[in-house]
Design an enzyme around this catalytic site. Sequence first.
Site, PDB file in Angstrom:
ATOM      1  N   CYS A 166      11.983   6.758 -37.669  1.00 58.15           N
ATOM      2  CA  CYS A 166      12.257   8.203 -37.793  1.00 58.15           C
ATOM      3  C   CYS A 166      11.683   8.772 -39.088  1.00 58.15           C
ATOM      4  CB  CYS A 166      13.755   8.457 -37.722  1.00 58.15           C
ATOM      5  SG  CYS A 166      14.518   7.947 -36.162  1.00 58.15           S
ATOM      6  N   HIS A 167      11.996   8.114 -40.219  1.00 59.65           N
ATOM      7  CA  HIS A 167      11.536   8.634 -41.506  1.00 59.65           C
ATOM      8  C   HIS A 167      11.011   7.540 -42.426  1.00 59.65           C
ATOM      9  CE1 HIS A 167      14.328  11.745 -39.985  1.00 59.65           C
ATOM     10  NE2 HIS A 167      13.413  12.551 -40.458  1.00 59.65           N
ATOM     11  N   GLY A 168      10.809   6.340 -41.897  1.00 58.18           N
ATOM     12  CA  GLY A 168      10.113   5.307 -42.650  1.00 58.18           C
ATOM     13  C   GLY A 168      10.936   4.444 -43.582  1.00 58.18           C
TER      14      GLY A 168
END
Length: 202
Positions: A166-168
């Site tokens: 999703c955001h690393g």
Amino acid sequence: MAVETYPASGIDLSSGPSPEEGSEPTRRDFFIISAGAFAAVGAAATLWPFIDQMNPDASALALASIEVDISAMEPGQSITVVWRGKPVFIRYRTEEEIAAAKETPLSELKDPVARNDNLPADARATDENRAPAGREEFLVMVGICTHLGCVPLGEAGDYNGWFCPCHGSVYDTAGRIRHGPAPENMLIPVMDFAADGKLIVG
């Protein structure tokens, strides 16, 4: 103040309230507000039994723990179970994964706290404090990224641990956050091991 009027109609051309029409609340206003407040309290008291019956009963709360058969698991294998509506990762770690986690200096960790509900809240995030005592090959975590609640992918990322697409956010083989926006390590829930090869979560 002089009041202008049309001679025939007597229409008042003045603006604003007269001195007799003050802005102070009257007894009538007080009674109206009080009656409304009592009505709201009465409605809440009437609705509460219906709301309360939606809470889980004692039998449901007794299911707050789950048993998982891990007797057939082998090194390198992972399973995911559901506990209290949340995914729980159970990883049978390899010797290499354990060694990599143990060799990581605490100074390199983004979150130095273990986040292990089986230990004091200030326990350090060593591998020993993340894995169950005496069963360090198993890593049991609530499988939710601590950034925005996504479910990370296993055996992925720079440390071959978990990666949240999703955001690393990147977690290592002990489930500790190493890179990315997640602020905390993944949570270790309360757990215990039974003699018959069962893991009890909760």
